[in-house]
Structures are given as structure tokens and as C-alpha cells.
Design a protein around this motif. Structure first.
Motif, short mmCIF file in Angstrom:
data_model
loop_
_atom_site.label_atom_id
_atom_site.label_comp_id
_atom_site.label_asym_id
_atom_site.label_seq_id
_atom_site.Cartn_x
_atom_site.Cartn_y
_atom_site.Cartn_z
N HIS A 74 -6.62 -12.24 2.58
CA HIS A 74 -7.59 -11.36 1.94
C HIS A 74 -7.34 -9.91 2.37
N LEU A 75 -7.98 -9.00 1.70
CA LEU A 75 -8.05 -7.60 2.12
C LEU A 75 -9.45 -7.36 2.67
N ARG A 84 -10.96 -4.47 2.64
CA ARG A 84 -11.65 -3.50 1.78
C ARG A 84 -11.92 -4.16 0.45
N HIS A 85 -13.19 -4.40 0.15
CA HIS A 85 -13.57 -5.04 -1.10
C HIS A 85 -13.22 -4.15 -2.29
N GLU A 86 -13.00 -4.75 -3.41
CA GLU A 86 -12.60 -3.99 -4.60
C GLU A 86 -13.68 -3.04 -5.08
N SER A 87 -14.93 -3.44 -4.95
CA SER A 87 -16.00 -2.59 -5.47
C SER A 87 -16.80 -1.96 -4.34
N ASN A 88 -16.85 -0.66 -4.34
CA ASN A 88 -17.76 0.09 -3.48
C ASN A 88 -17.60 -0.18 -1.99
N SER A 89 -16.40 -0.33 -1.51
CA SER A 89 -16.20 -0.54 -0.08
C SER A 89 -15.75 0.75 0.58
N LYS A 135 1.99 -5.33 0.55
CA LYS A 135 1.46 -5.61 -0.79
C LYS A 135 2.45 -6.36 -1.67
N ASP A 179 -7.24 -1.31 3.47
CA ASP A 179 -6.88 -1.48 2.06
C ASP A 179 -5.37 -1.64 1.84
#
Length: 193
Positions: free
Chosen positions: A115-116, A118-123, A146, A167
Motif C-alpha cells: 500500500h501507499l 498517502r491516501h488518494e483523496s485528501n491526504s 513505483k 507518496d
């Protein structure tokens, strides 16, 4: 240690150092684990209101530490992280404001799939970090680029520390063979408390 971390981050985007925590501090931290084991909760996956326990993805248990008023024996780690935050900001201009942190343990057989942080939305997570509090068989942290190539495999060693850009580096925790303990968290680009 901070200078070494900054140099490694500049070269590779991540840094690994050993013996950051003294043996006396490690004993106290592991005793804290034992004294508070009943207060750890199952770790969840998902964002905000959609969090759920999914053991096929993540099997650890966590205990959150208040970074503004850390309990002993974790106060020195928090002080170190504050110095690191300031140094990283000065060197890389990341605008890191605060960090959040928790204790985690992985029972034998548990893992965390790739996983990353840093979430995709609003992190606002920008820098991830892990302090290892015990030696573990298995439970390695595998860091990828990546392109899905393995960059580093970190064996959990008591007293060692790794940090990396949240990220930039997908990562996973391999299945632990004995309990794996850590102090883990993220530095954010906004005020979170």
C-alpha cells in the motif's frame, strides 16, 4: 543521526539507521506494550467513515500516542521526531506541520499487504516512519518503487529506524513469525490536532 537521515533521504528518498534507541529505553517501551496490551485495538483499512477491519489486508493491532503530550517512555522518541521534522523542513521545504503516531504489533502470521501511506483523496501524509522495538523473525518491511521493483527489505531490529516519503514508496509488511512491535507514524503538511 538527523544529518545521516537527511543525507540518505536526499540520495534515495528513504533512510535507515540502527541503534537509535538505547537498550534501557527499549526495555521500558516493551514493558509499556505488556502493561497496555488490553488497550490495543484492531487496525482498520479505508478512509474516514469507511474504515473496517480486513485481516486479509492488515492484521496488526494499534495503540495511539498523543504526539503533543506523549506518555513515558515514548517522550524522547517524540522529541527526536520533532527535531527531524524541523530538519526535514529546512532541508527539503516540505512544510511538515505535525505528526501522528501509534504503537503497533503484528501477531505471528499477520501482515500488511502492499500500500501507499498517502491516501488518494485528501491526504496530507508526507513522511512515514517506523521505529522497531523488538527483533522479529519475518515481519520485514519491503519498500518498492513505483515500477514495482524492490528497493529495500528491512528486517525488524530493535532500536532501528526507517523513514520514507509517504507518496513515493509502496510498501508491505511480510508475515511475522513472532510478534513484531513498532512505533509508527506519519508527518503531515497540515495541523491535525
Amino acid at each position: 543521526m538527523v544529518d545521516q537521515i537527511l543525507q540518505e533521504m536526499e540520495r534515495k528518498g528513504y533512510a535507515l539507521v540502527s541503534n537509535l534507541i538505547s537498550s534501557d529505553e527499549l526495555v521500558a517501551m516493551n514493558q509499556f506494550f505488556e502493561d497496555h496490551r488490553g488497550e490495543f485495538t484492531p487496525a482498520m483499512v479505508g478512509a474516514s467513515d469507511k474504515k473496517q477491519r480486513v485481516e486479509s489486508v492488515r492484521g496488526d493491532y494499534t495503540y495511539w500516542i498523543d504526539a503533543l503530550e506523549p506518555v513515558k517512555p515514548f517522550d524522547k522518541l517524540v522529541q527526536f521526531l520533532e527535531k527531524l521534522r524541523e530538519a526535514v523542513n529546512q532541508k527539503f521545504f516540505l512544510g511538515l506541520q505535525q505528526f501522528e503516531c501509534h504503537l503497533a504489533y503484528y501477531p505471528p502470521g499477520t501482515f500488511y499487504k502492499k500500500h501507499l501511506d498517502r491516501h488518494e483523496s485528501n491526504s496530507t501524509r508526507s513522511l512515514s516512519f517506523v521505529f522497531y522495538l523488538n527483533n522479529a523473525s519475518g515481519g520485514e518491511l519491503v519498500i518498492y518503487n513505483k515500477q514495482n521493483e524492490i528497493l529495500k527489505v528491512v528486517t525488524p531490529e530493535a532500536g532501528s529506524f526507517i523513514c520514507f516519503m509517504s507518496d513515493e514508496f509502496p510498501h508491505e509488511v511480510k508475515a511475522a513469525q513472532n510478534e513484531r512491535r513498532s512505533f509508527t507514524g506519519w508527518m503531515h503538511t497540515k495541523i491535525i490536532y
